[in-house]
Write a protein that holds these residues in place. Structure first.
Motif, PDB file in Angstrom:
ATOM      1  N   LYS A  52      73.314  25.203 -18.890  1.00  0.00           N
ATOM      2  CA  LYS A  52      72.874  24.115 -19.772  1.00  0.00           C
ATOM      3  C   LYS A  52      74.066  23.476 -20.441  1.00  0.00           C
ATOM      4  CE  LYS A  52      72.076  26.732 -24.065  1.00  0.00           C
ATOM      5  NZ  LYS A  52      71.080  27.317 -24.965  1.00  0.00           N
ATOM      6  N   HIS A  53      73.885  22.187 -20.908  1.00  0.00           N
ATOM      7  CA  HIS A  53      72.697  21.351 -20.819  1.00  0.00           C
ATOM      8  C   HIS A  53      73.020  20.265 -19.816  1.00  0.00           C
ATOM      9  CE1 HIS A  53      72.854  23.256 -24.810  1.00  0.00           C
ATOM     10  NE2 HIS A  53      71.553  23.202 -24.832  1.00  0.00           N
ATOM     11  N   ASP A  89      64.683  20.998 -22.293  1.00  0.00           N
ATOM     12  CA  ASP A  89      65.054  21.528 -23.599  1.00  0.00           C
ATOM     13  C   ASP A  89      63.862  21.332 -24.534  1.00  0.00           C
ATOM     14  OD1 ASP A  89      68.277  21.532 -25.316  1.00  0.00           O
ATOM     15  OD2 ASP A  89      66.418  22.617 -25.712  1.00  0.00           O
ATOM     16  N   TYR A  90      64.018  21.883 -25.724  1.00  0.00           N
ATOM     17  CA  TYR A  90      62.912  21.971 -26.678  1.00  0.00           C
ATOM     18  C   TYR A  90      62.420  20.566 -27.097  1.00  0.00           C
ATOM     19  CZ  TYR A  90      60.583  25.055 -30.141  1.00  0.00           C
ATOM     20  OH  TYR A  90      59.691  25.821 -30.852  1.00  0.00           O
ATOM     21  N   GLU A 143      73.910  23.935 -33.290  1.00  0.00           N
ATOM     22  CA  GLU A 143      73.064  22.773 -33.035  1.00  0.00           C
ATOM     23  C   GLU A 143      72.803  21.963 -34.287  1.00  0.00           C
ATOM     24  OE1 GLU A 143      69.510  23.468 -30.839  1.00  0.00           O
ATOM     25  OE2 GLU A 143      68.792  21.411 -31.136  1.00  0.00           O
ATOM     26  N   LEU A 191      58.863  31.720 -25.274  1.00  0.00           N
ATOM     27  CA  LEU A 191      60.218  31.992 -25.774  1.00  0.00           C
ATOM     28  C   LEU A 191      60.105  32.541 -27.188  1.00  0.00           C
ATOM     29  CD1 LEU A 191      62.229  28.893 -26.969  1.00  0.00           C
ATOM     30  CD2 LEU A 191      59.832  28.653 -26.380  1.00  0.00           C
ATOM     31  N   MET A 249      68.923  23.874 -17.445  1.00  0.00           N
ATOM     32  CA  MET A 249      68.174  23.254 -18.536  1.00  0.00           C
ATOM     33  C   MET A 249      68.614  21.808 -18.706  1.00  0.00           C
ATOM     34  SD  MET A 249      68.012  24.193 -22.600  1.00  0.00           S
ATOM     35  CE  MET A 249      67.093  25.710 -22.417  1.00  0.00           C
ATOM     36  N   PHE A 309      69.436  16.991 -24.110  1.00  0.00           N
ATOM     37  CA  PHE A 309      68.706  16.052 -24.966  1.00  0.00           C
ATOM     38  C   PHE A 309      69.176  14.620 -24.775  1.00  0.00           C
ATOM     39  CE2 PHE A 309      66.132  18.828 -27.265  1.00  0.00           C
ATOM     40  CZ  PHE A 309      66.840  19.883 -27.819  1.00  0.00           C
ATOM     41  N   TYR A 311      68.755  31.352 -22.168  1.00  0.00           N
ATOM     42  CA  TYR A 311      69.218  29.962 -22.047  1.00  0.00           C
ATOM     43  C   TYR A 311      70.725  29.922 -22.276  1.00  0.00           C
ATOM     44  CZ  TYR A 311      64.218  29.907 -22.940  1.00  0.00           C
ATOM     45  OH  TYR A 311      62.868  30.178 -22.901  1.00  0.00           O
TER      46      TYR A 311
HETATM   47  C1  GLC Z   1      67.476  24.228 -28.540  1.00  0.00           C
HETATM   48  C2  GLC Z   1      68.744  24.053 -27.762  1.00  0.00           C
HETATM   49  C3  GLC Z   1      68.770  24.813 -26.475  1.00  0.00           C
HETATM   50  C4  GLC Z   1      67.998  26.110 -26.648  1.00  0.00           C
HETATM   51  C5  GLC Z   1      66.549  25.755 -26.840  1.00  0.00           C
HETATM   52  C6  GLC Z   1      65.679  27.008 -27.089  1.00  0.00           C
HETATM   53  O1  GLC Z   1      67.080  23.024 -29.130  1.00  0.00           O
HETATM   54  O2  GLC Z   1      69.179  22.723 -27.484  1.00  0.00           O
HETATM   55  O3  GLC Z   1      70.162  25.040 -26.127  1.00  0.00           O
HETATM   56  O4  GLC Z   1      68.168  26.936 -25.514  1.00  0.00           O
HETATM   57  O5  GLC Z   1      66.349  24.834 -27.907  1.00  0.00           O
HETATM   58  O6  GLC Z   1      66.024  27.581 -28.305  1.00  0.00           O
END
Ligand code: GLC
Length: 748
Positions: free
Chosen positions: A200-201, A279-280, A486, A74, A244, A247, A147
Motif C-alpha cells: 500500500k497505498h 482503503d477505509y 495518518e 478488521l 490496497m 486515498f 495492511y
Molecule cells: C487507514 C489507512 C490505511 C489503513 C486502513 C485500515 O485510513 O490509510 O493505511 O491500513 O485505514 O486501518
C-alpha cells in the motif's frame, strides 16, 4: 498442493520463477474456488466483498455475518475474533470463514522502530526478521491479513505518513518492502503464523501535494513509473498477497477507481493475481472527490477498476445487488472479485483452520523478539555528529544528566500505528541508562519539559542544574508519537514546544552535550545541532529504544544507520531529495546567500543558479549519510569493462578500509548517473547497497554487478521502460553526496 511444489522444483530463471510464482498464485485452489462460487447466491457473493470494522461492539456484526453479508473484519482479534468466526463457519449458510485484518505496521506486541527508522538500518535480513516476529505475534491473536508494507516513496517530511514509509528512494523502498513481505508471509501462506501482506497505498500517496495528507498527486508519467511504481512491481513479483488502494487521485483519477492501475498494469502487465482491498471509506470518498455523483456510480467505478474488497464504505453491500440485477455491473466482474477473496482464504488455510489458538499468546514479548527489536532499534539510529569524540562515553565519565521530554516517554517512543502494544513493556532511555550506570555512574534526571509540545519553562532551570552537576549531558528531544502518522502533517518541521529553548539553556552549562532525537520525520534542527557535540537520530525506536540507545551511548555497539531521507535545513526547501534533476543552472558553493548580499546590489550581481537565498542549495544532511565510531576509507574504484554490452554485465568494485580502532558496519552504496537521455536524467540514483562489517585495520573489496535493466527509465512516448546507450558515471560511496567515481559506456 503437490503439483505446485513439483512445478517449483523445475529449475527456472529468475523471471521464470516470478512467472511460476504468479502462475501458482493464479491457479491456486481453482477447483475449490469454482466449486464454492457455483453454490453462492448473488447476496452471498457480495457479502464476501464487505469488510467491516470490529473495533467496537464487534458482537453487533453477528447477525450480518450469520446472514452472509460480511466476508472480512478488521480491528478484531483473540476470543472476539473466534466468536465471530464461529458464527460465520457454524451458523451461516455456506460456512465461509472470515478474514481478520489489522495494521501491524512495525510490530504487534513487540514494537520495532517505525518503518522510516527501519529503513535507516539498510538491513534487509533484520527487517525481514522483525516482520516475521510481527507475524508470529499477530497470528497468535487471530490476525491473518495485515495492511503492511506501506511502500509509498515520499520526498516530503511535512507529510505525516513519512513515518510509515521507507523513505525517498525507490530502490531502498523496493528492497526493504520485499523483506517485509517475505517476513510477514513466511514460506507458505497456509502456515498458521503467516500473514497475508498488503502493498500500500497503490499509488502515489506519498506525492500528496504540499505534504498535506489525502491531497492530490499531480505528477508526470516519468515520476510515476520511475519513482513510485517500482516498489509495487517488486512487491507483486515477490508474491505479495494483497494490494490496497490509496486515498489520493493521480492527475484527476482517484486510485479506488483507477482501471489502469489495478486492471491494466497490476493484473494485466504485471500478471499479479491477488486480492485488492480499498482503503477505509475510499470508495465512498469517490463522491466527495467530485469524481461521481452517486454511490451507485462509485460502486460501478471501483468494482470495474478491480477493487475486490470494500473497507467500510458500505457501498458494495448493499448497492451491488441491484446494480448486478439491472445489468449495470456484470456478474462476471463480481465473480472475479469474489474469486480473489475466496482464493486468498483457501491459500491462508482458513477453511481447514478458521480459529486462532489463543494459547499461543505466550509468544508476545518473547525474549528473542525483544532482542531482535533491540538490534533493529540499534541499527536504525543514525550518528549525525560526534565532535571531540564525545561518543561513546568513556570510563572517566562519573555522572550523566539525562534531560528532555523524550527520555522517559514509553508511549512516545513506540511511534505511530501501535494499537496492540503495551507501553508498560517499553524500556525507556532513562530506565536503560539507569540500569547501565548502576553504582558506577551517577544519573541526574530532569525532564525539563513534560512532553514534546510543552511550552512551560518552569522546569528548565532544574534541567540546567542537573547539567551543571554532571560530566556529560544526554538531551532527549523530538516529537510525541501523535505528531506523525495518518493525517498528522506539519507545516513547520522545527522541534515542537519549548524544546529549542531547553537546548539553548542547557547548552549554557558548557558541558559536553549529546542530542538524541526521537521523531517520526526529519526535523529542521540545524541551529540546535550547532549547540551540541554529538547527535544521534533515533526516529521512534519502539519497545527497546532505551537499551538500544544505552548500548550506543556507552559504546557496546557502534552506530551503523544511514539516512533513508534527505534532511532539509528549512521547510522552505521541501521537496528536496538526493536524486534530483540537474536543471540548466545547478548551484555551486559560490551561491551568494542573503546575509552576504551587498546593499543596493545590482540585479545581475549574484549570478543566476538554482538555490535559496537563505540557505543555499544543500540540505542539512543528505540521503545515505551516517557516521560511525570508526572511520572508513574508500580506495581504488575499478570497472571490469569500460563498455557494458546490451545483454551483458560489468562489475564495479573498490576497497573499503576500516581506518579506525574498532569494528564497524558500513553501508556501501552504489550510485549511477545517466549522463544524457531522451528525457533529462537525475544527478545520480541508488542502484545497490551492501552492509558490511569490517574489523579495525581490515580492508574489504566490495563489488557490485551492473546490468542494462538497472539503467532503464520510462519513455512516455511509447509507455515502455528501457535503457539508452551512452555514457554513465558510477560511484561507490558512503553517502549520496560523495564517493569514488568511475565511468562506463552502454553500447548500442
Ligand atoms: C487507514 C489507512 C490505511 C489503513 C486502513 C485500515 O485510513 O490509510 O493505511 O491500513 O485505514 O486501518
Amino acid at each position: 498442493m503437490m503439483r505446485f511444489r513439483s512445478l517449483l522444483l523445475v529449475p527456472v530463471l529468475a523471471m521464470g520463477l516470478v512467472a511460476c510464482q504468479q502462475q501458482k498464485q493464479k491457479e491456486a485452489y481453482t477447483e475449490e474456488v469454482e466449486a464454492l462460487l457455483s453454490k453462492m447466491t448473488l447476496r452471498e457473493k457480495i457479502g464476501q466483498l464487505n469488510l467491516l470494522d470490529g473495533s467496537w461492539q464487534a458482537e453487533r456484526l453477528e447477525n450480518d455475518i450469520r446472514d452472509g453479508q460480511v466476508g472480512s473484519v478488521l480491528n478484531c482479534s483473540g476470543e472476539m475474533a473466534n466468536r465471530l468466526q464461529r458464527v460465520a463457519v457454524e451458523e451461516s449458510e455456506l460456512g465461509i470463514p472470515l478474514l481478520f485484518g489489522r495494521d501491524v505496521i512495525h510490530g504487534y506486541k513487540t514494537i520495532f522502530p517505525i518503518p522510516l527508522g527501519q529503513a535507516a538500518s539498510f538491513n534487509d535480513e533484520l527487517v525481514e526478521a522483525a516482520s516475521r516476529i510481527a507475524a508470529v505475534e499477530a497470528t497468535a491473536d487471530g490476525i491473518r491479513h495485515t495492511y503492511t508494507p506501506m511502500i509509498d516513496v515520499t520526498r516530503d517530511p511535512r507529510w505525516g505518513r513519512i513515518a510509515e514509509s521507507l523513505g525517498e528512494d525507490a530502490y531502498l523502498t523496493s528492497r526493504l518492502g520485499v523483506a517485509m513481505i517475505k517476513g510477514l508471509q513466511g514460506e507458505e501462506l497456509n502456515a498458521p503464523t503467516s500473514l497475508a501482506a498488503c502493498a500500500k497505498h497503490f499509488a502515489a500517496y506519498g506525492m500528496s501535494q504540499g505534504g498535506r495528507d489525502y491531497n492530490i498527486a499531480d505528477i508526470s508519467q516519468e515520476t510515476l513509473h520511475d519513482y513510485i511504481l517500482p516498489p509495487f512491481k517488486a512487491a507483486a513479483d515477490a508474491g505479495c498477497a494483497t494490494f490496497m488502494t490509496s486515498f489520493n487521485e493521480i492527475n484527476g483519477m482517484p486510485a479506488s477507481a483507477n482501471k489502469y492501475l489495478f486492471n491494466d498494469l497490476l493484473r494485466g502487465e504485471w500478471g499479479w493475481n491477488g486480492m485488492v482491498v480499498s482503503d477505509y471509506y475510499s470508495i465512498e470518498q469517490l463522491k466527495v472527490q467530485a469524481f461521481c455523483e452517486t454511490l451507485d456510480e462509485a460502486a460501478i467505478h471501483s468494482i470495474n477498476a478491480g477493487v475486490d474488497l470494500d473497507m467500510m464504505s458500505h457501498v458494495y453491500w448493499p448497492l451491488l445487488e441491484e446494480l448486478v440485477k439491472t445489468g449495470k455491473v456484470k456478474e462476471s466482474v463480481l465473480d472475479n472479485a469474489v474469486r480473489n477473496v475466496l482464493r486468498l482464504k483457501f491459500q491462508l488455510g482458513l477453511f481447514e483452520n478458521p480459529y486462532c489458538d489463543t494459547t499461543r499468546t505466550a509468544v508476545f514479548y518473547a525474549q528473542d523478539h525483544l532482542e531482535t527489536a533491540k538490534r533493529l532499534a540499534t541499527e536504525s539510529v543514525v550518528l549525525l555528529k560526534n565532535e571531540e569524540q564525545v561518543l561513546p562515553l568513556t570510563d572517566n565519565v562519573q555522572s550523566i544528566a539525562v534531560i528532555g521530554p523524550m527520555a522517559n516517554a514509553p508511549v512516545e517512543q513506540l511511534g505511530t500505528w501501535c494499537f496492540d502494544a503495551e507501553p508498560s513493556h517499553c524500556v525507556t532511555p532513562l530506565r536503560a541508562l539507569t540500569a547501565e550506570c548502576g553504582e558506577r555512574v551517577k544519573v541526574n534526571y530532569a525532564a525539563g519539559l513534560a512532553y514534546s509540545r510543552d511550552e512551560s519553562e518552569t522546569e528548565i532551570a532544574a534541567a540546567v542544574a542537573a547539567a551543571r552537576r554532571s560530566d556529560v549531558v544526554l538531551l532527549f528531544v523530538g516529537e510525541e508519537a501523535i505528531l506523525s502518522g495518518e493525517a498528522k502533517c506539519r507545516a513547520d518541521l522545527s522541534l515542537p514546544g519549548a524544546q529549542s529553548k531547553l537546548i539553548d539553556e542547557v547548552a549554557k552549562s558548557g558541558k559536553p552535550m549529546v542530542l538524541v532525537v526521537m521523531a517520526g520525520r526529519p526535523l529542521t534542527i540545524g541551529a540546535e545541532i550547532d549547540k551540541c557535540d554529538g547527535v544521534l537520530y533515533a526516529f521512534h525506536g519502539g519497545t527497546m529504544a532505551g537499551p538500544a540507545l544505552s548500548d550506543l551511548i556507552f559504546g557496546r555497539v557502534n552506530p551503523s544507520g544511514k539516512l533513508p531521507v534527505t534532511f532539509p535545513k528549512m521547510v522552505g526547501q521541501v521537496p528536496i531529495y538526493y536524486n534530483q534533476k540537474l536543471t540548466g543552472r545547478p548551484a555551486g558553493d559560490d551561491a551568494v546567500l542573503l546575509k552576504d548580499i551587498p546593499v543596493e546590489a545590482k540585479q545581475t550581481s549574484l549570478g543566476f543558479s538554482s538555490y535559496w537565498l537563505e540557505v543555499g542549495y544543500k540540505p542539512l544532511y543528505p540521503f545515505g549519510y551516517g557516521l560511525s565510531y570508526t572511520t572508513f576509507e574508500y580506495n581504488k574504484i575499478q570497472v571490469s569493462n569500460p563498455v557494458l554490452s546490451k545483454n551483458g554485465s560489468i562489475e564495479v568494485w573498490c576497497e573499503v578500509k576500516n581506518t579506525g580502532t574498532r569494528e564497524g558496519q558500513e553501508v556501501v552504496q552504489l550510485y549511477v548517473q545517466d549522463v544524457a537521455g531522451s528525457s533529462t536524467r537525475p544527478c545520480r540514483e541508488l542502484k545497490g547497497f551492501q552492509k558490511v562489517t569490517i574489523a579495525p585495520g581490515e580492508t574489504q573489496t566490495v563489488s557490485f554487478t551492473i546490468t542494462p535493466d538497472m539503467l532503464a527509465f520510462y519513455h512516455a512516448a511509447d509507455g515502455k521502460s528501457y535503457a539508452e546507450p551512452g555514457s554513465f558515471n558510477v560511484w561507490i560511496a558512503s553517502s549520496s553526496d560523495t564517493g569514488l567515481e568511475s565511468h562506463f559506456m552502454l553500447e548500442e
